[in-house]
Design an enzyme around this catalytic site. Structure first.
Site, PDB file in Angstrom:
ATOM      1  N   SER A   1      48.597 102.030  42.520  1.00 44.71           N
ATOM      2  CA  SER A   1      49.061 102.698  41.355  1.00 44.71           C
ATOM      3  C   SER A   1      47.773 103.494  41.027  1.00 44.71           C
ATOM      4  CB  SER A   1      48.888 101.304  40.292  1.00 44.71           C
ATOM      5  OG  SER A   1      49.305 101.766  39.033  1.00 44.71           O
TER       6      SER A   1
ATOM      7  N   GLU B   1      60.218 100.339  40.314  1.00 42.22           N
ATOM      8  CA  GLU B   1      58.582 100.371  39.847  1.00 42.22           C
ATOM      9  C   GLU B   1      58.562  99.796  38.359  1.00 42.22           C
ATOM     10  OE1 GLU B   1      55.776 100.866  41.420  1.00 42.22           O
ATOM     11  OE2 GLU B   1      56.276 102.022  43.056  1.00 42.22           O
TER      12      GLU B   1
ATOM     13  N   HIS C   1      56.596  96.849  40.062  1.00 37.74           N
ATOM     14  CA  HIS C   1      55.438  97.658  40.257  1.00 37.74           C
ATOM     15  C   HIS C   1      54.087  96.473  40.773  1.00 37.74           C
ATOM     16  CE1 HIS C   1      52.422 100.985  39.919  1.00 37.74           C
ATOM     17  NE2 HIS C   1      51.938 100.143  39.214  1.00 37.74           N
TER      18      HIS C   1
END
Length: 507
Positions: free
Chosen positions: A210, A322, A414
């Site tokens: 990330s 995600e 995610h």
């Protein structure tokens, strides 16, 4: 000859630096700033926690580049995690402005040979997260024959705050990227000290997820990182352009003014705010990576496009679905606004150039999820790999598509790959309900990741062959529910129009 050989063996042990103590004893290491006492892990390795790699960035060191850690006397206890860097998230864990520490896991203890090093940069939007979280415990990953290092770095208003006063006082005439500077300082610390833990400073891989992935991609573009690492793994975070220094400084001025601080003494007043008060007030400061002219002399994407980034091997990818978009919106309007004169091509790529909406894709989800993942993660990853491999660098792409049991329609959200990489499925067990198939899957991913760290090639043993990326085939590895599957051309039509639109906007 015999004496020379014996002296060479002794020098090797001294270089590794770990005390040659009896099995079961606490490991002790001497580094540049003093001695550390760690502890043994269940896997037969060692772990050293809460090691300072820089001075506490407090008082007059707030919003300055990190300074080398000071030495201590005696043996420092390194058996307990230190605090996270200040943040508004994770309130259940201690956090502090004095947080520039790292943690190290070794594959065995004592170490008798040198092994590759993997340095983890956590995610969290550069406003949250830490290297002390149980999800990032490096014990299992280290057991594959690497030394794992998890670092903290300044976050939010402490780590990414720019202001004209800070720029003026800086010897580099820069401000805003203190969190990135911390990461660079940690990598310099690794170069100086990691051999004492059995790590090879000539074989360092940085990896992050990330915002951590965005950070390591920025570090590839920074002139300050040359020689600090040779391989990079970026999970769900392609390189971004960053904010211009003038714009970041304006945000800083506006934030200071919102607190009533203006004029020449604004900076002194900001440094005088107690840290626990500043972290609350700074939550609305609107921060991010800055093109500061020092850590990042130009936008990272421009540096990549012009093939001027570091010459390192890159493994990069994303997850299949995600992030759920915030709030409902009209997908046709969103596509048209983003793509302008290319809207017709983009609408066709997403199958919404008629009145009927297509059915969700089995792997990539609804059209809205496809659009958000493509535009925030997936297609930027493809673009970065095209740039990076065009410069003669080796690249590998992946998509993590393994779903949560009973929630298959939600795809792989995610961060869902992280416990597979670190072997920390137990941390999310209640939330994800992992089973034996997951526990058999995770070691495969750990092998791919550590193989890449060792050689620059994720392949080896009985693993499914992962082909290198090139701009024509765009080969990638899809980590599906059924196992790793090599494929080509991830979201090619959508990513082609994405890249053309990015080029149009930069002209």
């Amino acid at each position: 000859m015999k004496l020379t050989k014996e002296l060479g063996t002794l020098a090797c042990f001294l270089c590794l630096g770990q005390a040659l103590t009896a099995a079961g004893s606490d490991p002790v290491v001497s580094i540049s700033t003093g001695q550390l006492r760690g502890s043994l892990t269940a896997n037969g390795g060692a772990v050293f926690k809460n090691i300072p790699f820089a001075q506490p960035p407090v008082g007059q060191l707030r919003w300055r580049e990190p300074q080398p850690a000071k030495a201590w006397t005696g043996v420092r206890d390194a058996t307990t995690m230190g605090p996270m860097c200040h943040q508004n998230d994770n309130p259940q864990l201690p956090h502090s402005e004095d947080c520039l520490q790292l943690n190290i896991w070794t594959p065995k203890s004592p170490m008798t040979s040198s092994v590759p090093v993997m340095v983890w940069v956590h995610g969290g939007g550069n406003t949250a997260g830490s290297g002390v979280e149980a999800l990032f415990n490096g014990e299992v990953l280290a057991s594959h024959g690497v030394v794992v290092v998890n670092i903290n770095y300044r976050l939010g208003v402490f780590g990414f705050f720019a202001h004209p006063g800070l720029t003026k006082e800086s010897p580099h005439h820069a401000s805003g990227n203190y969190g990135l500077a911390d990461q660079i300082m940690a990598l310099r610390w690794v170069q100086e000290n990691i051999a004492k833990f059995g790590g090879d400073p000539r074989n360092v891989t940085i990896f992050g997820e990330s915002a951590g992935a965005g950070d390591v991609n920025a570090l590839i573009a920074s002139p300050l990182t040359k020689g600090l690492f040779m391989r990079v793994i970026a999970q769900s975070g392609p390189a971004g352009a960053g904010l211009a220094l003038a714009a970041a400084e304006k945000r800083g001025v506006d934030f200071a003014a919102s607190l009533g601080f203006t004029g020449d003494d604004a900076l002194a007043k900001l440094r005088g705010i107690p840290d626990t008060e500043l972290i609350v007030k700074g939550a609305r400061a609107g921060l991010g990576i800055t093109v500061d002219g020092w850590v990042l002399p130009e936008p990272a994407t421009k540096i990549y496009a012009e093939r001027r980034e570091q010459k390192v091997a890159l493994l990069i990818g994303n997850n299949s679905q995600e992030m759920q978009p915030r709030g409902a919106g009209d997908i046709r309007q969103m596509i048209s606004q983003r793509y302008g004169p290319l809207a017709d091509r983009a609408l066709a790529a997403y199958g919404v150039n008629s009145a009927n909406d297509p059915q969700p894709d089995p792997e990539n989800g609804t059209v809205m999820l496809q659009f958000t993942t493509d535009n925030s993660f997936r297609c930027g990853t493809v673009q970065e790999l095209i740039w990076h491999t065009a410069a003669g660098n080796r690249g590998y792409e992946y998509q993590f598509s393994r779903t949560v049991h009973g929630q298959e329609a939600k795809g792989a959200p995610h961060a869902s790959e992280i416990p597979f990489i670190f072997g920390t499925l137990a941390v999310w067990q209640k939330m994800r309900n992992y089973n034996d198939s997951d526990r058999e899957y995770a070691p495969q991913m750990q092998e791919y990741w550590t193989n890449f760290a060792k050689t620059g090639d994720p392949n080896g043993g009985k693993l499914v062959k992962w082909p290198k990326f090139d701009a024509t085939a765009r080969a990638y590895m899809d980590f599906t529910d059924a196992g790793p599957v090599a494929k080509e051309g991830l979201r090619r039509q959508a990513c082609d129009v994405f890249m053309e639109n990015q080029k149009r906007q930069q002209q």
